[in-house]
Scaffold this active site. Structure first.
Site, mmCIF file in Angstrom:
data_model
loop_
_atom_site.group_PDB
_atom_site.id
_atom_site.type_symbol
_atom_site.label_atom_id
_atom_site.label_comp_id
_atom_site.label_asym_id
_atom_site.label_seq_id
_atom_site.Cartn_x
_atom_site.Cartn_y
_atom_site.Cartn_z
ATOM 1 N N GLU A 69 -9.515 -1.753 5.064
ATOM 2 C CA GLU A 69 -10.190 -1.409 6.307
ATOM 3 C C GLU A 69 -11.458 -2.260 6.477
ATOM 4 O OE1 GLU A 69 -8.669 0.295 8.420
ATOM 5 O OE2 GLU A 69 -8.400 2.409 7.925
ATOM 6 N N ASN A 110 -7.613 -2.489 14.161
ATOM 7 C CA ASN A 110 -9.002 -2.847 13.809
ATOM 8 C C ASN A 110 -9.044 -4.086 12.917
ATOM 9 O OD1 ASN A 110 -7.981 -1.901 11.423
ATOM 10 N ND2 ASN A 110 -9.391 -0.178 11.186
ATOM 11 N N ASP A 158 0.814 -1.219 0.000
ATOM 12 C CA ASP A 158 0.000 0.000 0.000
ATOM 13 C C ASP A 158 0.844 1.263 0.000
ATOM 14 O OD1 ASP A 158 0.962 -0.408 2.568
ATOM 15 O OD2 ASP A 158 -0.991 -0.650 3.502
ATOM 16 N N HIS A 204 -7.186 -4.537 10.172
ATOM 17 C CA HIS A 204 -6.931 -4.323 8.744
ATOM 18 C C HIS A 204 -5.634 -4.986 8.301
ATOM 19 C CE1 HIS A 204 -4.892 -0.122 9.434
ATOM 20 N NE2 HIS A 204 -3.943 -0.986 9.181
HETATM 21 C C1 GLP Z 1 -0.623 0.517 8.683
HETATM 22 C C2 GLP Z 1 -0.267 -0.262 7.405
HETATM 23 C C3 GLP Z 1 -0.381 -1.735 7.601
HETATM 24 C C4 GLP Z 1 0.240 -2.119 8.913
HETATM 25 C C5 GLP Z 1 -0.567 -1.557 10.031
HETATM 26 C C6 GLP Z 1 -0.023 -1.871 11.411
HETATM 27 O O1 GLP Z 1 -1.809 1.228 8.624
HETATM 28 N N1 GLP Z 1 -0.993 0.119 6.253
HETATM 29 O O2 GLP Z 1 0.203 -2.400 6.503
HETATM 30 O O3 GLP Z 1 0.302 -3.517 9.026
HETATM 31 O O4 GLP Z 1 -0.710 -0.170 9.895
HETATM 32 O O5 GLP Z 1 1.021 -1.035 11.742
HETATM 33 P P1 GLP Z 1 2.031 -1.257 12.894
HETATM 34 O O6 GLP Z 1 2.870 -2.424 12.476
HETATM 35 O O7 GLP Z 1 2.836 0.012 12.966
HETATM 36 O O8 GLP Z 1 1.258 -1.522 14.125
#
Ligand code: GLP
Length: 245
Positions: A143, A136, A67, A138
């Site tokens: 989402e 959440n 992404d 995702h």
């Molecule tokens: C972001 C990314 C995800 C990631 C998630 C968790 O929004 N788009 O790909 O896995 O958040 O992030 P973190 O690893 O910093 O908790």
């Protein structure tokens, strides 16, 4: 679903890196599906270390990222392209031309998504896809929704995601409100998937992902339908899974 409970973040990161390393050794020209966020940072550190020690060669690898924020270019220090360069690509011998991230600077969402889908189709099957988990549930930036979206699309970020990611920006107002993300179908077509989750703030999302009903309300839950998923987590993230299972 294979679940590894690591002693701490470093242990979890090393285990996840071992999977990538093993896959690369078996297939040097593999396609890596990569993720951003804090979860995979330790894994990238390990991969960089092993590359420096002469144990890992990225020269034939291709990568596709999940992404990118809509509106951010690669030179913005919070763009996912910048993150990948900074955490991995600048420190290993991967050919940058073969590293791919959705184009956040393409304002036309249809164009950006069609271009990324064409790229994914051209690159072929992802051999190993790395995932973090949003609070959440995702994955990528898919989402919670009423349905699973198969292919790359433009999403409006949930308020909770904006707040969670605000820690990387000067303020929540600076977090882009939209992003381009691979779809659930793109993620599910990877041959193997590894999920990294640590800390108690991921406990609910991880429980819902592993043990809850398969629903687009918890995008990660779809991983239950994939036959080759490995979860690397610490005790805090696995606390609810262990308690309720
Ligand atoms: C972001 C990314 C995800 C990631 C998630 C968790 O929004 N788009 O790909 O896995 O958040 O992030 P973190 O690893 O910093 O908790």
């Amino acid at each position: 679903m294979y679940i590894y409970e690591g002693k701490n973040y470093e242990d979890v990161s090393e285990r996840a890196a071992m999977v990538i390393a093993a896959e690369m050794m078996l297939k040097p020209d593999l396609v890596l599906g990569l993720a951003t966020g804090s979860s995979p940072v330790g894994m990238y550190k390990k991969l960089v270390q092993w590359h420096r020690e002469g144990k890992l060669d990225f020269s034939q690898a291709t990568s596709v990222n999940l992404d990118e924020y809509k509106g951010l270019g690669g030179d913005h220090d919070q763009s996912y392209r910048y993150f990948m360069n900074d955490n991995l690509f600048n420190h290993v011998n991967i050919d940058k031309e073969k590293t791919h991230v959705p184009n956040g600077l393409e304002p036309d969402a249809d164009k950006a998504c069609a271009a990324y889908n064409a790229l994914l189709d051209g690159v072929g099957k992802v051999d190993v896809q790395v995932l973090g988990l949003g609070g959440n549930g995702h994955i990528g930036f898919n989402e919670p929704d009423e349905r699973f979206t198969t292919r790359t699309h433009c999403v409006r970020l949930e308020e909770s995601t904006i707040q969670a990611n605000a820690r990387f920006f000067a303020s929540a107002e600076e977090v882009p409100t939209q992003a381009y993300t691979m779809g659930i179908g793109d993620i599910m077509s990877a041959r193997k998937i590894i999920v990294i989750a640590t800390g108690e703030q991921k406990a609910k999302a991880l429980y819902d992902t592993i043990c809850g009903p398969v629903t687009p309300r918890v995008p990660g839950s779809v991983l239950q339908l994939h036959s080759q998923v490995a979860v690397f987590a610490d005790a805090a993230a696995l606390s609810l899974v262990k308690e309720k299972r």
